[in-house]
Design an enzyme around this catalytic site. Structure first.
Site, short mmCIF file in Angstrom:
data_model
loop_
_atom_site.label_atom_id
_atom_site.label_comp_id
_atom_site.label_asym_id
_atom_site.label_seq_id
_atom_site.Cartn_x
_atom_site.Cartn_y
_atom_site.Cartn_z
N HIS A 161 3.35 -13.64 10.97
CA HIS A 161 3.76 -12.56 11.90
C HIS A 161 4.03 -11.25 11.14
O HIS A 161 4.79 -10.41 11.61
CB HIS A 161 5.01 -12.93 12.72
CG HIS A 161 4.99 -14.31 13.27
ND1 HIS A 161 4.54 -14.60 14.55
CD2 HIS A 161 5.32 -15.49 12.72
CE1 HIS A 161 4.62 -15.91 14.75
NE2 HIS A 161 5.09 -16.48 13.65
N SER A 282 -6.29 14.19 0.63
CA SER A 282 -6.14 14.94 1.88
C SER A 282 -6.30 16.42 1.57
O SER A 282 -5.86 16.90 0.53
CB SER A 282 -4.74 14.67 2.46
OG SER A 282 -4.37 15.73 3.31
N LYS A 288 -1.34 12.90 -1.06
CA LYS A 288 -2.02 11.75 -0.44
C LYS A 288 -3.14 11.17 -1.28
O LYS A 288 -3.90 11.89 -1.89
CB LYS A 288 -2.62 12.17 0.91
CG LYS A 288 -1.60 12.49 1.99
CD LYS A 288 -0.87 11.26 2.53
CE LYS A 288 -1.73 10.36 3.37
NZ LYS A 288 -1.96 10.86 4.70
N GLU A 295 -10.37 1.52 5.19
CA GLU A 295 -10.32 1.83 6.62
C GLU A 295 -11.70 1.75 7.26
O GLU A 295 -11.87 1.23 8.37
CB GLU A 295 -9.74 3.23 6.84
CG GLU A 295 -8.28 3.35 6.42
CD GLU A 295 -7.86 4.81 6.36
OE1 GLU A 295 -7.42 5.33 7.38
OE2 GLU A 295 -8.01 5.44 5.28
#
Ligand code: ARG
Length: 463
Positions: A161, A282, A288, A295
């Site tokens: 979980h 970024s 970043k 992704e």
């Protein structure tokens, strides 16, 4: 309606050529040109067989086979003018062959139809993609094995979980993916073995009255045997559906791992550092480092599953034998195959380059009462408590630690005894994460010994 020239291949009964819109919806050359090598290999095998069986002359077959090699080098050299009016790769190649060798080219299509031709070409193409997928998966498994070997005894939290459950080893987690990707490779191998039968010679649908030798062409093209039923041979696209299904399951696995890498590389986790080579920055936030490859791999399942659903939908309810609907098979499979190979390569690169941060993994492993199950098991083993009671006692100890704002090993024996009088000093030995993982010696368990055994088994298999 534009009156266009008749199609040279089938225009005999037509007074007018197709409307431009008809040509646009009908033509597949824009995408099936990718089958050129398979188409030429199939035609060369067919011509050799026709000569062997005395259906065409040896000299015609030689001219055809030689001419096809010329066409092949023209296409490979980028010197081939593909024509939409000629619809597809099959007619483009044949028309060019006629220009190159003249009259004998017209004998190539004896005892054959585009229906068995395309089924053969496409099977050959998908067969290659199965091999490519197996190769890509092997490289990925090797990268995972290297990670597993480096950190066979590094401890990290295991989750259920996405909540801390029990400590596991980094090697164990990596090897879980080796198992998954190995099953994926098995699916591609199984699909390949099943699809390795040759449709060529089924002709349009009913077979042919010419004395062809389907075994000869099947062997020449590396198939195990000819397909046994000519109707099935031209109608079947199971091989494409199987490839897509295997690709979709593989993409599911890739997306799960990609998701873990996104989570693990975040500032909150810092379990892994992805390499600069597989990250991006970024344009506004200088701090970043984004896991874009992970992704995108996570997202690619959308295209692959989309292609799978699309082809299932195309094939559903189609009567035997060939229907033009089936021309819609190719773009889906091409896109899914390209997507999968790229995703596999990107995942392999990311895994090879990434660095797991051992200290962060271990720190996280020790938090969240991760050894509560070890404590309950100790109460069963050492004090003879029934597991349910041990579970309850442990729950009370967790609640006490939570109230105190500490972890289980930080509770004093005095505090432990306030919950259960039988607990002794010995309990502390099972509360450490290293002892916890080392104790899980059951077959396939997370102990470093078990993980090293898994690694050794896979290293032998992967060579
Ligand atoms: N381009 C066609 C396809 O991909 C080739 C087969 C055409 N056969 C036919 N009878 N029109 O399916």
């Amino acid at each position: 309606m534009t009156d266009r020239t008749q199609n040279a291949m089938w225009g005999g009964r037509f007074a007018a050529g197709p409307d431009a819109i008809m040509e646009a919806i009908n033509a597949s050359i824009g995408f099936d040109r990718r089958l050129y090598a398979q188409d030429i290999a199939g035609s060369r095998a067919h011509a050799a067989m026709l000569a062997e069986r005395g259906i065409i002359s040896d000299s015609d077959a030689a001219a055809i086979r030689e001419g096809l090699l010329t066409v092949l080098s023209e296409i490979e050299g980028g010197n081939f003018a593909f024509s939409t009016a000629l619809e597809d790769i099959h007619m483009n190649v044949e028309a060019r062959l006629k220009e190159v060798i003249g009259e004998p080219a017209g004998r190539l299509h004896t005892a054959r139809s585009r229906n068995d031709q395309v089924a053969t070409d496409f099977r050959l193409w998908v067969r290659d993609q199965c091999d490519a997928a197996v190769g890509g998966l092997a490289a990925l498994k090797k990268a995972l094995l290297a990670q597993a070997e480096a950190g066979a005894d590094w401890v990290m939290p295991g989750f259920t979980h996405l909540q801390t459950a029990q400590p596991v080893t980094w090697g164990h987690h990596m090897m879980a993916y080796v198992e998954m990707f190995a099953r994926d490779a098995g699916r591609f191998r199984d699909a390949r073995a099943r699809m390795n039968e040759c449709p060529l010679g089924a002709a349009a649908l009913a077979g042919t009255s010419f004395p062809i030798d389907r075994h000869m062409t099947a062997t020449a093209l590396g198939f195990d045997r000819p397909m046994a039923n000519s109707l099935d041979a031209v109608s079947d696209r199971d091989f494409a559906l199987e490839f897509l299904s295997a690709a979709a399951i593989c993409a599911v696995h890739l997306s799960r791992f990609a998701e873990e890498l996104v989570i693990w590389s975040s500032a909150q986790f810092r379990f892994v550092a992805l390499s600069d080579r597989f990250s991006t920055g970024s344009s506004i936030m200088p701090q970043k480092k984004n896991p874009d490859a992970a992704e995108l791999i996570r997202a690619k399942i959308g295209r692959i599953l989309g292609a799978t659903v699309a082809l299932f939908t195309v094939m559903k309810g189609l009567p035997l034998a060939y229907s033009k609907d089936m021309q819609e098979d190719k773009e889906q499979v091409f896109d899914a195959a390209d997507t999968l190979m790229l995703a596999l390569a990107a995942m392999e690169g990311m895994v090879r380059d990434m660095t797991a941060t051992r200290e962060n993994l271990e720190r996280a492993a020790a938090s969240g009462f991760s050894t509560a199950t070890d404590l309950a098991d100790w109460l069963v083993r050492s004090l003879g408590l029934p597991f349910r009671e041990a579970h309850h006692v442990t729950g009370s100890l967790v609640a006490l630690a939570e109230k105190r704002g500490c972890d289980l090993p930080d509770l004093t024996l005095h505090e432990m005894n306030s919950v259960h009088g039988g607990i002794t000093q010995e309990v502390y030995s099972v509360l450490g994460v290293h002892n916890s993982v080392a104790s899980r010696q059951s077959y396939g368990g997370t102990s470093p010994d078990q993980v090293r055994a898994q690694i050794a088994r896979w290293k032998q298999r992967l060579g």
